[in-house]
Write a protein that holds these residues in place. Structure first.
Motif, PDB file in Angstrom:
ATOM      1  N   LEU A 192       0.832  -1.096  -0.122  1.00  0.00           N
ATOM      2  CA  LEU A 192       0.011   0.138  -0.051  1.00  0.00           C
ATOM      3  C   LEU A 192       0.958   1.388  -0.011  1.00  0.00           C
ATOM      4  N   ARG A 193       1.817   1.237   0.728  1.00  0.00           N
ATOM      5  CA  ARG A 193       2.644   2.444   0.940  1.00  0.00           C
ATOM      6  C   ARG A 193       3.722   2.464  -0.541  1.00  0.00           C
ATOM      7  N   ALA A 194       4.278   1.426  -0.840  1.00  0.00           N
ATOM      8  CA  ALA A 194       4.934   1.534  -2.268  1.00  0.00           C
ATOM      9  C   ALA A 194       4.403   1.772  -3.478  1.00  0.00           C
ATOM     10  N   ASN A 195       3.160   1.126  -3.600  1.00  0.00           N
ATOM     11  CA  ASN A 195       2.353   1.301  -4.869  1.00  0.00           C
ATOM     12  C   ASN A 195       1.524   2.531  -5.089  1.00  0.00           C
ATOM     13  N   TYR A 196       1.074   2.981  -3.915  1.00  0.00           N
ATOM     14  CA  TYR A 196       0.329   4.188  -3.956  1.00  0.00           C
ATOM     15  C   TYR A 196       0.682   5.439  -3.092  1.00  0.00           C
ATOM     16  N   GLY A 197       1.947   5.241  -2.635  1.00  0.00           N
ATOM     17  CA  GLY A 197       2.466   6.344  -2.050  1.00  0.00           C
ATOM     18  C   GLY A 197       1.579   6.796  -0.779  1.00  0.00           C
ATOM     19  N   LEU A 198       0.869   5.817  -0.069  1.00  0.00           N
ATOM     20  CA  LEU A 198       0.277   6.406   1.107  1.00  0.00           C
ATOM     21  C   LEU A 198       1.163   6.490   2.388  1.00  0.00           C
ATOM     22  N   SER A 199       0.548   7.395   3.020  1.00  0.00           N
ATOM     23  CA  SER A 199       1.473   7.494   4.449  1.00  0.00           C
ATOM     24  C   SER A 199       1.288   6.382   5.338  1.00  0.00           C
ATOM     25  N   PRO A 200       1.730   6.200   6.409  1.00  0.00           N
ATOM     26  CA  PRO A 200       1.645   5.079   7.465  1.00  0.00           C
ATOM     27  C   PRO A 200       0.132   5.120   8.010  1.00  0.00           C
ATOM     28  N   ALA A 201      -0.320   6.357   8.327  1.00  0.00           N
ATOM     29  CA  ALA A 201      -1.670   6.301   8.898  1.00  0.00           C
ATOM     30  C   ALA A 201      -2.734   5.710   7.840  1.00  0.00           C
ATOM     31  N   LEU A 202      -2.510   6.160   6.725  1.00  0.00           N
ATOM     32  CA  LEU A 202      -3.696   5.868   5.508  1.00  0.00           C
ATOM     33  C   LEU A 202      -3.518   4.429   5.143  1.00  0.00           C
ATOM     34  N   ALA A 203      -2.175   3.895   5.039  1.00  0.00           N
ATOM     35  CA  ALA A 203      -2.025   2.520   4.700  1.00  0.00           C
ATOM     36  C   ALA A 203      -2.773   1.712   5.769  1.00  0.00           C
ATOM     37  N   GLY A 204      -2.525   2.150   7.134  1.00  0.00           N
ATOM     38  CA  GLY A 204      -2.966   1.309   8.363  1.00  0.00           C
ATOM     39  C   GLY A 204      -4.357   1.535   8.333  1.00  0.00           C
ATOM     40  N   THR A 205      -5.002   2.603   7.607  1.00  0.00           N
ATOM     41  CA  THR A 205      -6.370   2.438   7.861  1.00  0.00           C
ATOM     42  C   THR A 205      -7.054   1.497   7.006  1.00  0.00           C
ATOM     43  N   ILE A 206      -6.673   1.417   5.691  1.00  0.00           N
ATOM     44  CA  ILE A 206      -6.939   0.617   4.656  1.00  0.00           C
ATOM     45  C   ILE A 206      -6.643  -0.791   4.989  1.00  0.00           C
ATOM     46  N   TYR A 207      -5.572  -1.067   5.713  1.00  0.00           N
ATOM     47  CA  TYR A 207      -5.229  -2.460   6.176  1.00  0.00           C
ATOM     48  C   TYR A 207      -6.091  -2.911   7.288  1.00  0.00           C
ATOM     49  N   SER A 208      -6.276  -2.012   8.439  1.00  0.00           N
ATOM     50  CA  SER A 208      -7.147  -2.395   9.423  1.00  0.00           C
ATOM     51  C   SER A 208      -8.512  -2.557   8.946  1.00  0.00           C
ATOM     52  N   ALA A 209      -8.996  -1.843   8.032  1.00  0.00           N
ATOM     53  CA  ALA A 209     -10.413  -1.910   7.598  1.00  0.00           C
ATOM     54  C   ALA A 209     -10.684  -3.160   6.791  1.00  0.00           C
ATOM     55  N   PHE A 210      -9.742  -3.589   6.183  1.00  0.00           N
ATOM     56  CA  PHE A 210      -9.597  -4.960   5.407  1.00  0.00           C
ATOM     57  C   PHE A 210      -9.870  -6.170   6.447  1.00  0.00           C
ATOM     58  N   LEU A 211      -8.855  -6.002   7.558  1.00  0.00           N
ATOM     59  CA  LEU A 211      -9.020  -6.936   8.318  1.00  0.00           C
ATOM     60  C   LEU A 211     -10.689  -7.144   9.252  1.00  0.00           C
ATOM     61  N   MET A 212     -10.886  -5.834   9.252  1.00  0.00           N
ATOM     62  CA  MET A 212     -12.197  -5.548  10.066  1.00  0.00           C
ATOM     63  C   MET A 212     -13.248  -6.422   9.176  1.00  0.00           C
ATOM     64  N   LEU A 213     -13.405  -6.183   7.801  1.00  0.00           N
ATOM     65  CA  LEU A 213     -14.304  -6.942   6.972  1.00  0.00           C
ATOM     66  C   LEU A 213     -14.240  -8.220   7.021  1.00  0.00           C
ATOM     67  N   VAL A 214     -12.909  -8.810   7.161  1.00  0.00           N
ATOM     68  CA  VAL A 214     -12.547 -10.052   7.111  1.00  0.00           C
ATOM     69  C   VAL A 214     -13.211 -11.084   8.157  1.00  0.00           C
ATOM     70  N   TYR A 215     -13.263  -9.926   9.398  1.00  0.00           N
ATOM     71  CA  TYR A 215     -13.859 -10.953  10.616  1.00  0.00           C
ATOM     72  C   TYR A 215     -15.158 -10.282  11.070  1.00  0.00           C
ATOM     73  N   PHE A 216     -15.683  -9.586  10.031  1.00  0.00           N
ATOM     74  CA  PHE A 216     -17.196  -8.880  10.423  1.00  0.00           C
ATOM     75  C   PHE A 216     -18.127  -9.866   9.651  1.00  0.00           C
TER      76      PHE A 216
END
Length: 509
Positions: free
Chosen positions: A34-58
């Motif tokens: 996420l950070r390398a391909n889209y140039g996202l900040s640690p916070a924004l990459a973390g937001t997408i990462y955690s949202a994905f994990l949330m979906l996987v378990y919701f």
């Protein structure tokens, strides 16, 4: 360890192993991608990462509700098909523009929903194998074996992700960013293997699939009837456990986010000697063989069995001796640290089962809720180690890359032993909490709401995964020791709450 278990356990465990291998291969490099391909900040990459994990378990909550109506087996099959579509979409290199970002998000949605139909319902089917009285006392050990199988898939995932990415770069000539997609494509192949295992061995667990088409034996099987009061007590107890495990997963799943950031930016990028051997997955496999062969050596009732165990131990030790390089160094890539947690799970599961088996024989085995509380304390200890090891380290730093995107800077060379040790401690906590929690849900959930309650366990995990974003938000905003202390604190508070509710929880066990 494996004796006396229903045959369906091993088929379902292997089907899950394939799916988990693909999932963790993708997850090992996802935050860095996420950070390398889209140039996202640690916070924004973390937001997408955690949202994905949330979906996987919701989504397992929705999957559980649907399975209670349409059958567990049907939802498992449908989930694999949907996951396959999502991973296939994610494996296509489309660049780093806004269109590629939207396609990636759509792929994550499909993977999350498909996992929701597959994951929880498969585990309900595992639990239902133990409704047979002759297997009832094997439930906890069965879930430990099932959990171990999950981690066999996860053990090889980081190495697979790194090697496939490197192959795409060096042999096929793809750019660093496009090469990530080859790691994602592994999940497609692993799902084909999972569905093949599921249908080849379906006869061993078909009676647990549920649905409208039931066998006469299933129709005749008595269903446990609970009073409204007892149903309420069980649901309340489960909800209390769900509330606690939220904070464990918030802390534990930093392994793919802030702990991976730490590995990338603050941990030495090479190792030598015995330490270097830890980063070869086949060396870890040899250690696993030694552990299991030792148990077999002492537990085998025949001379032939003991001889085979001894040969395995000698061969594994010889392999490790030959692998040792006195002067050589190996490169250490950040995602590779994620192999240690599944390695510890697989290696320590028989140890854990032996300890609790011995305690059970003496009538002193802790209840599942008490094990969960202990697991929270152990997780707090892991982050205490991280906080101590991070004192005096500088703040994370970034610079601008050639493409104009921010790039993380490697600013320190902390010994890899810190993260290796922290993953060991976290794994002790996981073994106390996760398989025991799933077993507790399958045992305590009212029969009419099994799918929903297993879904509730995953919703709690989903909320915890959404809170994983805290690690991304804290990264670079506060000193590192403060970041780790936040997770230490929430685990301790959750443990205290669990102990305060213990009598109420143990009442329904």
């Amino acid at each position: 360890m494996f004796e006396g278990q229903p045959k369906g356990l091993f088929a379902l465990a292997l089907a899950n192993t394939g799916e988990r291998f693909g999932y963790y291969t993708m997850l090992a490099v996802f935050a860095l991608f996420l950070r390398a391909n889209y140039g996202l900040s640690p916070a924004l990459a973390g937001t997408i990462y955690s949202a994905f994990l949330m979906l996987v378990y919701f989504f397992p909550l929705i999957g559980g509700i649907m399975a209670d109506k349409f059958g567990f087996g049907r939802m498992v099959t449908t989930g694999i098909i949907i996951m396959f579509a999502g991973y296939l979409l994610l494996s296509v290199p489309l660049g780093g523009d806004s269109v590629a970002l939207v396609v990636m998000l759509a792929a994550l949605l499909l993977i999350g929903f498909g996992t929701g139909l597959f994951k929880g319902n498969l585990q309900v089917m595992v639990g239902d194998l133990y409704n047979d009285p002759k297997y009832a006392d094997k439930r906890d050990s069965g879930f430990s074996i099932f959990y171990m199988a999950i981690n066999i898939g996860a053990l090889f995932a980081p190495t697979a992700a790194i090697k496939i990415k490197e192959y795409a770069e060096t042999a096929l000539g793809y750019s660093s960013n496009d090469a990530y997609h080859f790691s994602f494509a592994v999940a497609c192949a692993s799902l084909i293997l999972s569905i093949a295992i599921y249908y080849v061995f379906r006869s061993t667990f078909r009676h647990t699939e549920g649905g409208k088409k039931k066998t006469a034996a299933a129709d005749a099987a008595p269903v446990e009837e609970l009073s409204k009061e007892e149903t309420k007590q069980r649901i309340v107890a489960l909800c209390l456990v769900f509330a606690v495990v939220i904070f464990f997963w918030m802390a534990f799943h930093q392994n793919g986010l802030s702990l991976t950031y730490f590995a990338d930016e603050f941990t030495a990028q090479s190792a030598e000697g015995l330490q270097a051997m830890c980063f070869n997955v086949w060396n870890l496999v040899a250690v696993i063989f030694i552990v299991y062969a030792l148990f077999s050596l002492f537990q085998s009732k025949t001379g032939k069995g003991k001889a085979i165990s001894a040969i395995v131990i000698i061969a594994a030790v010889a392999f490790l001796v030959l692998q040792y390089d006195f002067e050589g160094k190996v490169d250490v890539s950040a995602p590779i640290f994620q192999q240690f947690n599944p390695f510890y799970v697989v290696a320590l599961t028989p140890v854990s089962m032996a300890i609790f088996g011995a305690l059970a024989a003496k009538g002193k085995e802790p209840s599942a809720p008490r094990k969960i509380a202990y697991g929270m304390i152990v997780a707090a200890v892991a982050y205490a180690l991280m906080a101590f090891g991070s004192f005096g380290l500088p703040m994370p730093q970034t610079t601008m890359g050639a493409d104009g995107n921010p790039v993380a800077v490697h600013v320190a060379d902390v010994t890899p032993n810190l993260l290796i040790s922290v993953y060991l401690v976290l794994t002790f906590g996981e073994l106390l909490l996760s398989p025991m929690g799933i077993s507790f849900v399958s045992k305590v959930a009212p029969p009419k709401y099994k799918g929903m309650m297993m879904g509730g366990w995953f919703v709690a995990t989903a909320i915890g995964n959404q809170l994983v974003v805290v690690g991304g938000l804290l990264w670079g905003a506060v000193p590192l020791w403060v970041c780790w202390s936040v997770f230490l604190g929430v685990c301790l508070v959750a443990a205290i709450f669990m102990f305060a509710m213990m009598k109420r929880l143990e009442k329904v066990c």
